[in-house]
Design a protein around this motif. Structure first.
Motif, PDB file in Angstrom:
ATOM      1  N   ARG A 178       0.776  -1.234   0.150  1.00  0.00           N
ATOM      2  CA  ARG A 178       0.103   0.173  -0.020  1.00  0.00           C
ATOM      3  C   ARG A 178       1.110   1.246   0.067  1.00  0.00           C
ATOM      4  NH1 ARG A 178      -4.931   2.037   1.432  1.00  0.00           N
ATOM      5  NH2 ARG A 178      -6.021   0.115   1.521  1.00  0.00           N
ATOM      6  N   VAL A 179       0.563   1.900  -1.123  1.00  0.00           N
ATOM      7  CA  VAL A 179       1.351   3.458  -1.167  1.00  0.00           C
ATOM      8  C   VAL A 179       0.519   4.445  -0.724  1.00  0.00           C
ATOM      9  CG1 VAL A 179       2.665   4.752  -2.550  1.00  0.00           C
ATOM     10  CG2 VAL A 179       2.922   2.361  -2.577  1.00  0.00           C
ATOM     11  N   GLU A 180       0.722   5.450   0.297  1.00  0.00           N
ATOM     12  CA  GLU A 180      -0.205   6.375   0.739  1.00  0.00           C
ATOM     13  C   GLU A 180       0.448   7.708   0.468  1.00  0.00           C
ATOM     14  OE1 GLU A 180      -1.239   5.425   4.675  1.00  0.00           O
ATOM     15  OE2 GLU A 180      -2.585   3.836   3.954  1.00  0.00           O
ATOM     16  N   HIS A 181      -0.042   8.609  -0.265  1.00  0.00           N
ATOM     17  CA  HIS A 181       0.233   9.893  -0.406  1.00  0.00           C
ATOM     18  C   HIS A 181       1.888  10.143  -0.680  1.00  0.00           C
ATOM     19  CE1 HIS A 181      -3.739  10.713   0.354  1.00  0.00           C
ATOM     20  NE2 HIS A 181      -3.728  10.082   1.418  1.00  0.00           N
ATOM     21  N   LEU A 182       2.501   9.410  -1.347  1.00  0.00           N
ATOM     22  CA  LEU A 182       3.975   9.318  -1.337  1.00  0.00           C
ATOM     23  C   LEU A 182       4.349  10.405  -2.191  1.00  0.00           C
ATOM     24  CD1 LEU A 182       5.876   7.433  -0.394  1.00  0.00           C
ATOM     25  CD2 LEU A 182       5.899   6.258  -2.287  1.00  0.00           C
ATOM     26  N   THR A 183       5.293  11.173  -1.584  1.00  0.00           N
ATOM     27  CA  THR A 183       5.813  12.269  -2.073  1.00  0.00           C
ATOM     28  C   THR A 183       7.217  12.487  -2.003  1.00  0.00           C
ATOM     29  OG1 THR A 183       3.758  13.539  -1.709  1.00  0.00           O
ATOM     30  CG2 THR A 183       5.846  15.014  -2.118  1.00  0.00           C
ATOM     31  N   ARG A 184       8.168  12.884  -3.067  1.00  0.00           N
ATOM     32  CA  ARG A 184       9.620  12.942  -3.036  1.00  0.00           C
ATOM     33  C   ARG A 184       9.978  14.238  -3.693  1.00  0.00           C
ATOM     34  NH1 ARG A 184      14.218  13.614  -1.129  1.00  0.00           N
ATOM     35  NH2 ARG A 184      15.692  11.796  -1.268  1.00  0.00           N
ATOM     36  N   ARG A 185      10.619  14.918  -2.793  1.00  0.00           N
ATOM     37  CA  ARG A 185      11.119  16.499  -3.389  1.00  0.00           C
ATOM     38  C   ARG A 185      12.532  16.603  -3.357  1.00  0.00           C
ATOM     39  NH1 ARG A 185       6.962  18.632  -0.231  1.00  0.00           N
ATOM     40  NH2 ARG A 185       5.004  18.961  -1.618  1.00  0.00           N
ATOM     41  N   TYR A 186      13.435  16.739  -4.272  1.00  0.00           N
ATOM     42  CA  TYR A 186      14.607  17.090  -4.331  1.00  0.00           C
ATOM     43  C   TYR A 186      15.203  18.406  -4.124  1.00  0.00           C
ATOM     44  CZ  TYR A 186      15.199  12.098  -5.614  1.00  0.00           C
ATOM     45  OH  TYR A 186      14.784  10.911  -5.744  1.00  0.00           O
ATOM     46  N   GLY A 187      16.114  18.824  -3.477  1.00  0.00           N
ATOM     47  CA  GLY A 187      16.666  20.297  -3.645  1.00  0.00           C
ATOM     48  C   GLY A 187      15.895  21.263  -2.866  1.00  0.00           C
ATOM     49  N   GLN A 188      16.264  22.568  -2.719  1.00  0.00           N
ATOM     50  CA  GLN A 188      15.349  23.552  -1.908  1.00  0.00           C
ATOM     51  C   GLN A 188      15.102  24.608  -2.686  1.00  0.00           C
ATOM     52  OE1 GLN A 188      17.674  23.686   1.858  1.00  0.00           O
ATOM     53  NE2 GLN A 188      16.243  22.244   2.641  1.00  0.00           N
ATOM     54  N   GLY A 189      14.266  25.518  -1.972  1.00  0.00           N
ATOM     55  CA  GLY A 189      13.846  26.705  -2.638  1.00  0.00           C
ATOM     56  C   GLY A 189      13.451  26.821  -4.024  1.00  0.00           C
ATOM     57  N   ALA A 190      14.004  27.666  -4.899  1.00  0.00           N
ATOM     58  CA  ALA A 190      13.601  27.815  -6.392  1.00  0.00           C
ATOM     59  C   ALA A 190      14.023  26.641  -7.218  1.00  0.00           C
ATOM     60  CB  ALA A 190      14.435  29.096  -6.981  1.00  0.00           C
ATOM     61  N   ALA A 191      15.225  25.884  -6.477  1.00  0.00           N
ATOM     62  CA  ALA A 191      15.961  24.861  -7.399  1.00  0.00           C
ATOM     63  C   ALA A 191      14.985  23.386  -6.996  1.00  0.00           C
ATOM     64  CB  ALA A 191      17.290  24.578  -6.934  1.00  0.00           C
ATOM     65  N   GLN A 192      13.949  23.669  -6.084  1.00  0.00           N
ATOM     66  CA  GLN A 192      13.428  22.399  -5.820  1.00  0.00           C
ATOM     67  C   GLN A 192      12.521  21.529  -6.745  1.00  0.00           C
ATOM     68  OE1 GLN A 192       9.820  22.032  -2.971  1.00  0.00           O
ATOM     69  NE2 GLN A 192      11.516  21.530  -1.626  1.00  0.00           N
ATOM     70  N   VAL A 193      12.696  20.479  -6.978  1.00  0.00           N
ATOM     71  CA  VAL A 193      11.949  19.504  -7.896  1.00  0.00           C
ATOM     72  C   VAL A 193      11.167  18.456  -7.328  1.00  0.00           C
ATOM     73  CG1 VAL A 193      12.483  17.966  -9.779  1.00  0.00           C
ATOM     74  CG2 VAL A 193      13.996  19.492  -9.650  1.00  0.00           C
ATOM     75  N   THR A 194       9.800  18.357  -7.669  1.00  0.00           N
ATOM     76  CA  THR A 194       9.013  17.355  -7.085  1.00  0.00           C
ATOM     77  C   THR A 194       9.155  16.018  -8.142  1.00  0.00           C
ATOM     78  OG1 THR A 194       7.627  19.162  -6.247  1.00  0.00           O
ATOM     79  CG2 THR A 194       6.884  16.764  -6.180  1.00  0.00           C
ATOM     80  N   ALA A 195       9.866  15.004  -7.604  1.00  0.00           N
ATOM     81  CA  ALA A 195       9.910  13.865  -8.477  1.00  0.00           C
ATOM     82  C   ALA A 195       8.495  13.035  -8.462  1.00  0.00           C
ATOM     83  CB  ALA A 195      11.305  12.975  -7.812  1.00  0.00           C
ATOM     84  N   LEU A 196       8.091  12.987  -7.077  1.00  0.00           N
ATOM     85  CA  LEU A 196       6.811  12.298  -6.923  1.00  0.00           C
ATOM     86  C   LEU A 196       5.764  13.263  -6.170  1.00  0.00           C
ATOM     87  CD1 LEU A 196       6.530   9.518  -8.057  1.00  0.00           C
ATOM     88  CD2 LEU A 196       7.314   8.588  -5.649  1.00  0.00           C
ATOM     89  N   ASP A 197       4.722  13.054  -6.827  1.00  0.00           N
ATOM     90  CA  ASP A 197       3.868  13.958  -6.123  1.00  0.00           C
ATOM     91  C   ASP A 197       2.561  13.555  -5.604  1.00  0.00           C
ATOM     92  OD1 ASP A 197       2.714  16.276  -5.223  1.00  0.00           O
ATOM     93  OD2 ASP A 197       2.483  17.289  -7.168  1.00  0.00           O
ATOM     94  N   ASP A 198       2.383  13.232  -4.433  1.00  0.00           N
ATOM     95  CA  ASP A 198       1.187  12.762  -3.598  1.00  0.00           C
ATOM     96  C   ASP A 198       0.569  11.099  -4.406  1.00  0.00           C
ATOM     97  OD1 ASP A 198      -0.855  12.604  -1.753  1.00  0.00           O
ATOM     98  OD2 ASP A 198      -2.136  13.837  -2.858  1.00  0.00           O
ATOM     99  N   VAL A 199       1.370  10.183  -4.457  1.00  0.00           N
ATOM    100  CA  VAL A 199       1.114   9.181  -5.363  1.00  0.00           C
ATOM    101  C   VAL A 199       0.660   8.086  -4.197  1.00  0.00           C
ATOM    102  CG1 VAL A 199       2.100   7.011  -6.485  1.00  0.00           C
ATOM    103  CG2 VAL A 199       2.505   9.391  -7.121  1.00  0.00           C
ATOM    104  N   SER A 200      -0.634   7.528  -4.516  1.00  0.00           N
ATOM    105  CA  SER A 200      -1.305   6.539  -3.631  1.00  0.00           C
ATOM    106  C   SER A 200      -1.776   5.227  -4.568  1.00  0.00           C
ATOM    107  CB  SER A 200      -2.423   6.931  -2.723  1.00  0.00           C
ATOM    108  OG  SER A 200      -2.037   8.240  -1.951  1.00  0.00           O
ATOM    109  N   PHE A 201      -1.538   4.208  -4.406  1.00  0.00           N
ATOM    110  CA  PHE A 201      -2.065   3.145  -5.041  1.00  0.00           C
ATOM    111  C   PHE A 201      -1.710   1.649  -3.957  1.00  0.00           C
ATOM    112  CE2 PHE A 201       1.655   0.972  -6.422  1.00  0.00           C
ATOM    113  CZ  PHE A 201       2.686   1.971  -6.424  1.00  0.00           C
ATOM    114  N   SER A 202      -2.530   0.787  -4.414  1.00  0.00           N
ATOM    115  CA  SER A 202      -2.029  -0.540  -3.602  1.00  0.00           C
ATOM    116  C   SER A 202      -1.803  -1.621  -4.644  1.00  0.00           C
ATOM    117  CB  SER A 202      -3.117  -0.961  -2.553  1.00  0.00           C
ATOM    118  OG  SER A 202      -4.282  -1.286  -3.490  1.00  0.00           O
ATOM    119  N   VAL A 203      -1.322  -2.757  -4.295  1.00  0.00           N
ATOM    120  CA  VAL A 203      -0.906  -3.846  -5.243  1.00  0.00           C
ATOM    121  C   VAL A 203      -1.426  -5.371  -4.364  1.00  0.00           C
ATOM    122  CG1 VAL A 203       1.066  -5.267  -6.216  1.00  0.00           C
ATOM    123  CG2 VAL A 203       1.060  -2.934  -6.274  1.00  0.00           C
ATOM    124  N   GLU A 204      -2.024  -6.048  -5.139  1.00  0.00           N
ATOM    125  CA  GLU A 204      -2.422  -7.091  -4.462  1.00  0.00           C
ATOM    126  C   GLU A 204      -1.407  -8.412  -4.305  1.00  0.00           C
ATOM    127  OE1 GLU A 204      -5.720  -8.104  -2.888  1.00  0.00           O
ATOM    128  OE2 GLU A 204      -5.815  -5.834  -2.946  1.00  0.00           O
TER     129      GLU A 204
END
Lengths: 227, 889
Positions: free
Chosen positions: A5-31
């Motif tokens: 189960r993946v819940e609201h998964l977010t991953r950001r790199y860097g800070q300020g103006a250089a910040q990159v959001t690689a993964l933005d609030d991802v949710s899903f599940s796998v049986e």
């Protein structure tokens, strides 16, 4: 039965103006026993997702639960032990340990765990992988396809709950790619192995039960490929 | 600057820590090379200055010759400066403690070349003015301004017989001359009145003046028949001087009627010529000096080349991908080779000047600090300081540049062979062979799987593995060699001087056993400057008789040493130590005050006063003709052993018995015993037992040689004590004592040597270890960084942080273990060689200095541990994903 189960998964790199959001609030599940393909253009966040699912990176926000265990609630040591027992990782560039021979590379998670290697299991696995006569070879004495087969074997030797593969055929020719996919499918079908594969190749994606498409760090499509 | 140069510079900037560590290693290596050159040159300069201070700065001289010969020397085109003296004659003293005055005319160059310095007034400018030596001023009371009249005579002494039977007369100039009563013929020269204008220190002209003290006037107006001297410096100092000396000999034969071939008066300033590299006879000394320097330089070069070559190999490993890519876009082999050579050039340009400066600065600080010890050791009057000529510095720079070039050649060749496929395949790791990664079951069982993996990682890159092990092993060997040398020299000092010699002692010898020593001892203990003291006494060797011991009864090491000494004695034409396989053994008795004896022997030892009961010292040192040995109970004497002696003719007679055995002699006893004409054993007894013995001898009216010694264990004023001891020893006999002797320890020379050895060996080893540490640090950290992706992989398949840290720690540990496996046996071999060399004169059983081993082990693991720790910290900061991504880019 839900395995991942993946819940609201977010991953950001860097800070300020250089910040990159690689993964933005991802949710899903796998049986359990599901074969999921993840596709998306380069830079869409596929590999980041896989690393977060494998417990080798830390999310900025959100949770990853494997068999109900929150990966990132554990400390480093517990997470490492969980990884070697429950998660199998396969990379595009094989990433074998050059000083270990095929046998040692294959059994690495068991050796690290201080567990005895089940001889019959190893024999069966190496027969399946076609590596029975290569056990004492070092990685640089193997072809690319053989090296990838070793890394698949390494991912499976501990009978993990979840197997993650990051473009496992990305570095191989079409014949070797077909062989590797046939192997993965076989483990999925025969052993009921839960499998998540990142790929650019639609032919490979079509072999999965389900296809998740990611764009700009978000899931844009989540569909069943085969009923 | 082309693109290869830009890329190389960028690469060096990208790895600032590694570049800095390599630079530090290069600077240290160059500094060490410079220190050796600068130290050697400063030492030669010191020798040269000492030679000048002792003898003057002239190269050659001819003394006691005719004016014609002196003038020929002065006119010779090969000469630079010529100092001339003309001995007018001698003025014998009437009474006083000196023979008289010797008058010399001298030119200006004389004062300069002989280092004769005016300390008061001025030098004479006319032949009516006089400069007198300080000694003459003290003897006569003459001062600047005094009008003095010299009644001069010429004197001759018979120096041999001519072939025709006539006596041969040699003119006397005051130098090496007898007192006036020793002259065989004199002729008056006349009286002359002079005004004293100055007082001079004799400097290099003091040679040969003891009773006759010189005075000087201007050179002109020297009376006919004066005996002349000429001191010269060559325009070009070279082997030509030997030809000049031969020419002077020919002139002497031809133009000096008083020439005596036996005392030809020709000398070269041998020490000065030697240190300028112009001496035939002394060339072995310079050869030995330069050989030692060569050995030290070779060791430094091995360390330096190992460091630099390794640094370039590491840099190449990091750059292989880049070079492969360059190759794929058309870079030639020469261009790829340039990449490494350019790095060497940059490191050399920065490192060599810095190293030269650091080496000179180090020596500029160190040399004055050890100057006192060097002066004491060689009995030099001039101080040691940094004095280095440009040529040796250039030599150090050239040697360093060559070392860098040699180190860069192999990596440069490898760089030129990098192909585009290497860029594609990976990071340029050396191809592995299966046998390189074979690990024994024991390692696996001992250290587990992570240990086995660590060992495999150690061995994966053979070149780098060897470089680390070689560097570490070299450090271990050097450390053991230095500590061994220091240990054996200390041991030799102990053998030669005893383990604990007090600063000074006074001994009074007696023969009458009825004498009460108390007043004598009280006087000795109250000498000015004495401070704390301790009283000992004893019987002279031979006063307790002797006994015969067959060779077979001696311990094996004692037999071996004594056989060697006997052989040597026979070679020297002396009698062997054993006569017919039997040694004569003489006891030596040391007497301690009762409290001192009890403190040394222990309260459990009780002595019987009815006989000469004593304790035998088993571990005594033996000495014979400058060779020393430490032999444990050579005679294998047991407790209860006794001997009865009677010297006959009213001499001492009694029985002595060994009550107990003690390993070591009492402190301050001077535990070296001379083998002399036979073996000796050291016995120790108490004052009460000795007084009872003397009382028995007195009752039987026997006499013999015994002594009392005051050991000044805590002199209040050592210098004052030294003076008062000399005065006490030379005072008129008191009618009771047979002799008086006093002395201060002469240990300072050897102690200075041991100190210098420690400073230089220690400094050298520390610097070399630092170079090795830089090498290892570079290799280990870069090795870890190059494998960052592998480590990330291991972590991703479930290696815990603890196991990961353990694996990296074990990897460092294995380098250390392997280095000790090589370094310790080689170090032991070096120790054995050192011991063998020193045992030629100072025999002892082979012992190893434990502190050397402890230090070596600590050093090895500290260097490995710290390097591993630094690398681990850097790796731990990287996440798995970062590591995988960074190294895949």
């Amino acid at each position: 039965m839900e395995l991942l189960r993946v819940e609201h998964l977010t991953r950001r790199y860097g800070q300020g103006a250089a910040q990159v959001t690689a993964l933005d609030d991802v949710s899903f599940s796998v049986e359990k026993g599901e074969f999921v393909a993840i596709m998306g253009p380069s830079g869409s966040g596929k590999s980041t997702l896989l690393h977060l699912l494998g417990g080798v990176d830390r999310p900025t926000a959100g949770r990853v639960l494997v068999q109900g265990t929150d990966l990132y609630a554990m400390d480093e040591t517990a997470l490492a032990i969980f990884r070697r027992r429950q998660i199998g990782l396969v990379y595009q560039f094989y990433n074998l340990i050059p000083v270990l021979n095929v046998r040692e590379n294959l059994t690495l998670p068991l050796l690290l765990d201080g567990r005895r290697v089940d001889r019959s299991l190893l024999d069966r696995l190496t027969d399946t992988l076609g590596l029975a006569d290569r056990l004492n070879h070092l990685p640089d004495q193997l072809s690319g396809g053989q090296q990838q087969r070793v890394s698949i074997g390494r991912a499976l030797i501990a009978s993990p709950a979840l197997m993650l593969a990051d473009e496992p055929t990305g570095n191989l020719d079409s014949r070797n790619s077909a062989e590797i996919m046939a192997l993965l499918r076989r483990f999925h079908e025969e052993k009921g192995q839960t499998l998540l594969v990142i790929t650019h190749d639609e032919r490979i994606a079509r072999q999965a039960d389900r296809l998740i498409t990611i764009e700009d760090g978000r899931i844009t499509r989540d569909e069943a490929v085969r009923p | 600057m082309n693109v290869i140069h830009s890329l190389t510079r960028a690469q060096m900037r990208a790895k600032p820590r590694r570049t800095l560590t390599t630079l530090v290693g290069v600077v240290l290596s160059v500094a060490m090379l410079t220190a050796v050159f600068a130290g050697a040159d400063s030492f030669l300069d010191l020798m040269r200055r000492q030679a000048v201070a002792d003898m003057g700065s002239w190269h050659g001289r001819v003394l006691n010759t005719s004016e014609a010969v002196a003038q020929q020397v002065a006119d010779d085109f090969r000469m630079d400066q010529v100092a001339l003296t003309a001995n007018w004659g001698l003025d014998p003293a009437e009474g006083g403690n000196y023979a008289g005055a010797a008058l010399f005319g001298a030119n200006e160059a004389f004062y300069q070349l002989l280092g004769v310095e005016c300390v008061e007034g001025a030098l004479p400018e006319t032949s009516r003015q006089l400069a007198i030596s300080k000694q003459l001023a003290e003897q006569t009371g003459w001062t600047v301004g005094s009008q003095v009249t010299l009644d001069l005579v010429r004197a001759w002494s018979v120096s041999g017989i001519d072939p025709d039977g006539e006596p041969f007369y040699q003119a006397q100039t005051g130098q090496w001359s007898p007192s006036p009563t020793g002259f065989d013929h004199t002729e008056p020269v006349g009286s002359a009145v002079f005004t004293v204008t100055g007082v001079v220190e004799l400097g290099g002209f003091s040679d040969g003046f003891t009773g006759w003290w010189p005075c000087f006037t201007a050179l002109d107006s020297a009376p006919a028949g004066s005996r002349w001297g000429a001191y010269f410096t060559m325009k070009h100092l070279s082997g030509e001087i030997w030809q000049v000396m031969e020419d002077i000999a020919a002139w002497q034969k031809a133009e000096d009627p008083e020439y005596d071939p036996k005392t030809d008066g020709r000398f070269t300033n041998r020490s000065l010529l030697l240190y300028a590299g112009v001496d035939q006879e002394g060339s072995w000394l310079l050869t030995a000096f330069y050989s030692l320097m060569g050995v030290v330089l070779a060791v430094i070069l091995v360390g330096a080349v190992s460091l630099a070559q390794n640094a370039f190999s590491i840099s190449l490993a990091e750059r292989t991908r880049m070079l492969g890519m360059l190759a794929s876009v058309g870079a030639t082999r020469a261009q790829k080779r340039q990449s490494v050579l350019y790095e060497a050039l940059l490191l050399g340009l920065a490192g060599i000047p810095l190293g030269l400066a650091a080496g000179c600065a180090g020596m500029a600080v160190t040399l004055p600090l050890v100057s006192r010890q060097v002066q004491e050791l060689f009995r030099f009057g001039v101080p040691l300081y940094l004095a280095v000529r440009p040529l040796p510095l250039l030599g150090a720079a050239v040697l360093a540049a060559l070392a860098l070039l040699v180190s860069a050649l192999r990596p440069a060749y490898r760089a030129s062979r990098v192909s585009p496929i290497d860029a594609i395949r990976g990071e340029g790791e050396v191809r592995l062979r299966p046998r390189d990664t074979k690990i024994g079951g024991i390692t696996r069982r001992l250290f587990g799987f992570t240990g086995a993996l660590a060992l495999k990682n150690c061995k994966r890159s053979r070149g780098r593995y060897r470089a680390i092990v070689l560097s570490l092993a070299l450090s271990v060997v050097m450390l053991l060699a230095a500590s061994g040398l220091s240990f054996y020299v200390d041991q030799s000092v102990t053998m030669r001087y005893g383990s604990d010699i007090p600063p000074a002692h006074a001994t009074v010898g007696l023969s009458d056993p009825t004498v009460d020593p108390a007043p004598l001892l009280a006087q000795m203990q109250a000498l000015p400057g004495a401070g704390e003291s301790q009283v000992t006494g004893g019987l002279e060797v031979g006063q307790m008789g002797s006994w015969q011991v067959p060779e077979s009864q001696l311990s094996a090491p004692a037999r071996r040493w004594l056989d060697e000494r006997s052989e040597y004695r026979v070679q020297m034409g002396l009698a062997p130590l054993a006569a017919g396989g039997v040694y004569t053994v003489q006891p030596m008795l040391l007497v301690l005050e009762d409290e001192d004896f009890a403190a040394w022997a222990g309260r459990g030892v009780t002595l019987d006063t009815d006989l000469l009961d004593c304790v035998l010292v088993t571990d005594n040192y033996l000495a014979d003709l400058g060779s020393f040995a430490q032999l444990k109970n050579a005679l294998r004497i047991e407790k209860g052993f006794s001997q009865t002696f009677d010297l006959g003719e009213g001499g001492f007679a009694d029985t002595w018995r060994v009550t107990a055995l003690a390993a070591e002699a009492p402190a301050n006893s001077g535990d070296t015993t001379l083998a002399g004409e036979g073996l000796t054993v050291q016995l120790v007894t108490s004052r009460t037992v000795f007084d009872a013995f003397l009382a028995r001898q007195a009752a039987a009216s026997r006499t013999g040689a015994y002594f009392w010694t005051v050991l000044y264990t805590g002199a209040g004023d050592p210098l004052r004590l030294q003076d008062s001891l000399m005065e006490w020893a030379s005072a008129d006999p008191d009618g009771i004592s047979a002799y008086r002797s006093a002395g201060v320890s002469d240990m300072s020379g050897m102690q200075s040597f041991a100190f210098l050895l420690r400073v230089f060996c220690g400094g050298f080893v520390v610097l070399l270890c630092l170079v090795c540490a830089a090498n290892i640090h570079n290799t280990v950290t870069t090795g870890f960084e190059l494998r960052a992706r592998e480590y990330a992989m291991l972590r991703s398949v479930g290696v815990t942080p603890k196991d990961f840290a353990r694996m990296l720690r074990l990897e460092s540990l294995f380098y250390g273990i392997k280095a000790l496996c090589w370094g310790v046996p080689v170090g032991m071999a070096v120790l054995a060689l050192e011991h063998r060399a020193i045992s030629l004169n100072f025999y002892s059983d082979f012992q190893v200095p434990p502190e050397g081993f402890v230090l070596a082990v600590v050093l090895v693991f500290a260097v490995c541990g710290l390097s591993g720790w630094a690398a681990r910290r850097r790796l731990a900061r990287q996440t798995i994903v970062e590591a995988i991504h960074t190294t895949m880019l």
